[in-house]
Every structure is written in C-alpha cells, then in structure tokens.
Design an enzyme around this catalytic site. Structure first.
Site, PDB file in Angstrom:
ATOM      1  N   ARG A  80       0.840  -1.203   0.000  1.00 44.04           N
ATOM      2  CA  ARG A  80       0.000   0.000   0.000  1.00 44.04           C
ATOM      3  C   ARG A  80       0.874   1.252   0.000  1.00 44.04           C
ATOM      4  O   ARG A  80       0.557   2.244  -0.669  1.00 44.04           O
ATOM      5  CB  ARG A  80      -0.961  -0.016   1.198  1.00 44.04           C
ATOM      6  CG  ARG A  80      -2.007   1.087   1.102  1.00 44.04           C
ATOM      7  CD  ARG A  80      -3.092   0.919   2.140  1.00 44.04           C
ATOM      8  NE  ARG A  80      -2.581   1.046   3.498  1.00 44.04           N
ATOM      9  CZ  ARG A  80      -3.280   0.767   4.596  1.00 44.04           C
ATOM     10  NH1 ARG A  80      -4.522   0.332   4.498  1.00 44.04           N
ATOM     11  NH2 ARG A  80      -2.753   0.915   5.795  1.00 44.04           N
TER      12      ARG A  80
ATOM     13  N   LYS B 236      -2.625   6.501   1.476  1.00 42.60           N
ATOM     14  CA  LYS B 236      -2.423   6.932   2.866  1.00 42.60           C
ATOM     15  C   LYS B 236      -1.409   8.066   2.868  1.00 42.60           C
ATOM     16  O   LYS B 236      -0.207   7.846   3.076  1.00 42.60           O
ATOM     17  CB  LYS B 236      -1.955   5.741   3.707  1.00 42.60           C
ATOM     18  CG  LYS B 236      -2.166   5.936   5.193  1.00 42.60           C
ATOM     19  CD  LYS B 236      -2.143   4.612   5.919  1.00 42.60           C
ATOM     20  CE  LYS B 236      -2.106   4.780   7.424  1.00 42.60           C
ATOM     21  NZ  LYS B 236      -3.297   5.399   7.970  1.00 42.60           N
TER      22      LYS B 236
ATOM     23  N   GLU C  60     -16.131   6.828   5.011  1.00 46.84           N
ATOM     24  CA  GLU C  60     -15.400   6.164   6.094  1.00 46.84           C
ATOM     25  C   GLU C  60     -15.278   7.078   7.292  1.00 46.84           C
ATOM     26  O   GLU C  60     -15.726   8.217   7.279  1.00 46.84           O
ATOM     27  CB  GLU C  60     -14.033   5.665   5.634  1.00 46.84           C
ATOM     28  CG  GLU C  60     -13.041   6.727   5.236  1.00 46.84           C
ATOM     29  CD  GLU C  60     -11.665   6.127   4.889  1.00 46.84           C
ATOM     30  OE1 GLU C  60     -11.303   5.059   5.415  1.00 46.84           O
ATOM     31  OE2 GLU C  60     -10.957   6.749   4.089  1.00 46.84           O
TER      32      GLU C  60
HETATM   33  N1  PLP Z   1      -9.095   4.523   6.729  1.00 48.94           N
HETATM   34  C1  PLP Z   1      -8.215   5.466   7.056  1.00 48.94           C
HETATM   35  C2  PLP Z   1      -8.471   6.855   6.597  1.00 48.94           C
HETATM   36  C3  PLP Z   1      -7.080   5.144   7.810  1.00 48.94           C
HETATM   37  O1  PLP Z   1      -6.195   6.082   8.160  1.00 48.94           O
HETATM   38  C4  PLP Z   1      -6.882   3.822   8.230  1.00 48.94           C
HETATM   39  C5  PLP Z   1      -5.704   3.440   8.983  1.00 48.94           C
HETATM   40  O2  PLP Z   1      -4.716   3.001   8.475  1.00 48.94           O
HETATM   41  C6  PLP Z   1      -7.839   2.875   7.866  1.00 48.94           C
HETATM   42  C7  PLP Z   1      -8.928   3.255   7.119  1.00 48.94           C
HETATM   43  C8  PLP Z   1      -7.667   1.451   8.263  1.00 48.94           C
HETATM   44  O3  PLP Z   1      -6.701   0.805   7.485  1.00 48.94           O
HETATM   45  P1  PLP Z   1      -5.875  -0.402   8.035  1.00 48.94           P
HETATM   46  O4  PLP Z   1      -6.859  -1.434   8.470  1.00 48.94           O
HETATM   47  O5  PLP Z   1      -5.055  -0.874   6.899  1.00 48.94           O
HETATM   48  O6  PLP Z   1      -5.079   0.109   9.163  1.00 48.94           O
HETATM   49  C1  COI Z   2      -3.763   3.219  11.572  1.00 49.13           C
HETATM   50  O1  COI Z   2      -4.827   2.652  11.832  1.00 49.13           O
HETATM   51  O2  COI Z   2      -2.690   2.624  11.569  1.00 49.13           O
HETATM   52  C2  COI Z   2      -3.729   4.604  11.210  1.00 49.13           C
HETATM   53  O3  COI Z   2      -2.734   5.004  10.695  1.00 49.13           O
HETATM   54  C3  COI Z   2      -4.908   5.439  11.470  1.00 49.13           C
HETATM   55  C4  COI Z   2      -4.616   6.756  12.113  1.00 49.13           C
HETATM   56  C5  COI Z   2      -3.949   6.621  13.422  1.00 49.13           C
HETATM   57  C6  COI Z   2      -3.990   7.724  11.206  1.00 49.13           C
END
Ligand code: PLP
Ligand code: COI
Length: 339
Positions: A79, A182, A217
């Site tokens: 990612r 991200k 989201e």
């Molecule tokens: N959506 C956003 C905007 C986020 O910052 C995160 C965190 O990483 C997620 C969703 C969840 O993603 P993940 O499950 O890969 O941490």
């Molecule tokens: C995460 O879930 O790892 C994130 O980066 C979300 C947030 C703390 C920015």
C-alpha cells in the site's frame, strides 16, 4: 521500564531507536538504526512545501504463547508503494520496507507491551520528499523512516460503543483525489471536521464527496454495518474510490465469509443505518470500534446502536484478535512470527 501498559492511549511514546534510509541518485541506501529521531532538511523540501508525504501503520503483538507476530506487513508495504507512486515518490521496495520493520522491532523489542494489556507495538513508516524545490513538482530525493511506539486503543473506550457524527461540510477526499492512498494531506484536510466532532465528545463519519448520500469512512478507519435478514447475517462495507483500502477491513471480510456471513462491498446510503443491527469502525489503530450512535445533524436524526458491542462485532473482533495473538491457527499466513 516503568510503563502502565493498560492505560496507554494512542499516543507517541519515544523508544530507543528508529530506522531510516534515504533515496538519492535513483537508489535506496541501506537502512540505519539510530537514536536520532530528528531530521535536518531544507525548508524548501517538497514534503514541507507541497505535502509530498505518505505513511503507514502496522502492529506487532505479544501472543498468548509468548511469541511475537507482525500482522500483514507485506500488505502495508504494497500500500505504501501505491501511495508513493500516486504522489510521484520513489516507492520503497517491499523487501526493504519489511527489513526496516523487522529492524525496528529487533532494536526496540523491550517496548513490546505484554500480552493481555490491550497495548501493542505500533510501527509508523513514513516517506517524505526532501529535495528543496520552489517550482511545483516532485522531489528526486526521499527519506523513509520507521518510527516504533507502544500504543493503546485509538478510541479511548476501546472495545465499547463510540458515538459518531456525520459531517457534510467538510470533504476529506474527492472521488478521484487521494483518499485511496495513505497520504498526510488527507488527514490535515479532515482535522477541521474531526476537531469539531471531538469538541462535542464525538468522532466523525465522512460521506462521499460528490453526492453526500453514501457513507465513505471514519476519519482514521473504515466503516462496516451488520444486517440481519432472518438467519442471514450480512457484513456491509462501503465501495468508494475515496476511502483507504483497509487491511483490517479486508481481513474482516475474509473472516466474516468464513463465519458464514454474506459480504457486500457497495454504496451505503446514510438511511440504511436504520437497517443495521450493529456497525463499527475498523482499522489497525481502531481494531473494531463499535459505533454506539450516529448523529446526522442536518436531518435531525440519531441512529442508535447501543453502548455495548453487538454479537457479530464481538465475534469478528475475537476472530481477528485470536489470529493476531496466536490463539488460533493463522490459516491465511497473515502473521510474521518474529520471536
Ligand atoms: N481509513 C483510514 C483513513 C485510515 O487512516 C486507516 C488506517 O490506516 C484505515 C482506514 C484502516 O486501514 P488499516 O486497516 O489498513 O489500518
Ligand atoms: C492506523 O490505523 O494505523 C492509522 O494510521 C490510522 C490513524 C492513526 C492515522
């Protein structure tokens, strides 16, 4: 080390070292482990001037069996490479990304919280453009760093209902913007809404920016809802080009299907909240954070789900944590056992 692991929140705690490497003349340097957590760069660096920045978040868990597992590290690496390409940055090769995470773990293993404290060791990989430029354009030089920190739950109540509010006045990301990557700018763009929600003791839900009809989201986590139609349980989560493809949500979709649920990834109109028996926010930091209520101020509506986690959210939460903490077989090969 004198840390009250159980009362750790989602805050930075400085550990011994970080890992960093740099990209110059088309090549990445070897990673360096260092106690220096600062960076000296030109004030015209593209990350400072034009927000050329991407980051990640992933965790290491001390398991019930005493072993240590890092969850789906390669997915975070892939990612971040997509985020890098989206912002015209040099992608960090998956192998180098993973090597830096493992080094960050090895040199900070004392900071891994014990089992059953609710805390984990979080890694924050960060990629920034460091070439000085005033002309609007991408850097040629980049810094990649992995910053470890022990952390507790993202939403202060942990696995307990958290209230959310819909904000139609702020878009965190446009349909063809950067929401699916991200990158720091998405978060800065959301602060105005998330801070307004926090002042009311709430967290924020963003809608699709184009029609303002569908749930997109949460500020730092994906959304899911649970429907029950007779015996059929459905896990529903938004399909949108402006949300981050969450690795946690992807894992939960797999687990939900294995638990016999139907899984739907599609538009979710706000009014469908009346049809969900439970809903939640999911992500690395959020894990599963059950949603207790959703306030829709523009339509003077409140959707209630209760303070206690629902049975399906609890089942999914346990299924995910059982894998992360080594309490069940990791049949998908999601965990890298590092100790
Ligand atoms: N959506 C956003 C905007 C986020 O910052 C995160 C965190 O990483 C997620 C969703 C969840 O993603 P993940 O499950 O890969 O941490
Ligand atoms: C995460 O879930 O790892 C994130 O980066 C979300 C947030 C703390 C920015």
């Amino acid at each position: 080390m004198n840390i009250d692991w159980k009362s750790l929140g989602f805050h930075y705690t400085e550990t011994d070292t970080i890992v960093r490497c740099e990209y110059h003349n088309g090549a990445w340097s070897e990673p360096v482990v260092t106690t220096d957590k600062t960076v000296q760069m030109h004030l015209s660096a593209t990350c400072l001037q034009y927000g050329q920045q991407a980051f990640e978040g992933l965790k290491a868990f001390r398991g019930a069996d005493g072993r240590v597992r890092i969850f789906r590290m390669e997915e975070n690496a892939r990612r971040m490479a997509r985020s890098a390409e989206a912002l015209c940055m040099a992608p960090v090769p998956v192998e180098l990304f993973c090597r830096c995470i493992l080094l960050a773990y090895e040199h900070n293993r004392d900071w891994l919280p014990p089992y059953e404290t609710g805390a984990t060791l979080y890694f924050r990989p960060l990629l920034i453009g460091i070439t000085p430029r005033l002309g609007v354009g991408p850097a040629r030089d980049f810094l990649f760093a992995v910053i470890p920190s022990p952390i507790g739950p993202y939403y202060p109540v942990g696995f307990h209902g958290t209230p959310f509010i819909i904000n139609r006045n702020v878009d965190r990301a446009a349909p063809l913007g950067t929401g699916q990557w991200k990158v720091g700018g998405n978060y800065a763009a959301s602060f105005r809404a998330t801070e307004a929600a926090h002042r009311q003791g709430l967290s924020c839900i963003f809608l699709d920016a184009k029609e303002k009809r569908y749930i997109d989201e949460c500020g730092a986590a994906n959304f899911f809802g649970i429907r029950r139609d007779g015996d059929l349980v459905t896990y529903v989560t938004p399909h949108s080009s402006s949300i981050l493809p969450s690795i946690t949500n992807n894992s939960l979709m797999t687990l939900a299907a294995e638990l016999g649920m139907r899984v739907e990834r599609r538009h979710i109109p706000v009014e469908e909240l009346t049809e969900f028996t439970e809903c939640g926010a999911c992500g690395t930091a959020a894990v599963i954070s059950p949603i207790s209520r959703v306030i829709d101020p523009d339509n003077a509506r409140i959707y209630e789900f209760g303070d206690q986690p629902g049975p399906v959210s609890t089942q999914l939460y346990n299924a995910l944590l059982d894998i992360q903490y080594g309490r069940t077989a990791d049949t998908h090969g999601w965990c890298r056992v590092v100790e």
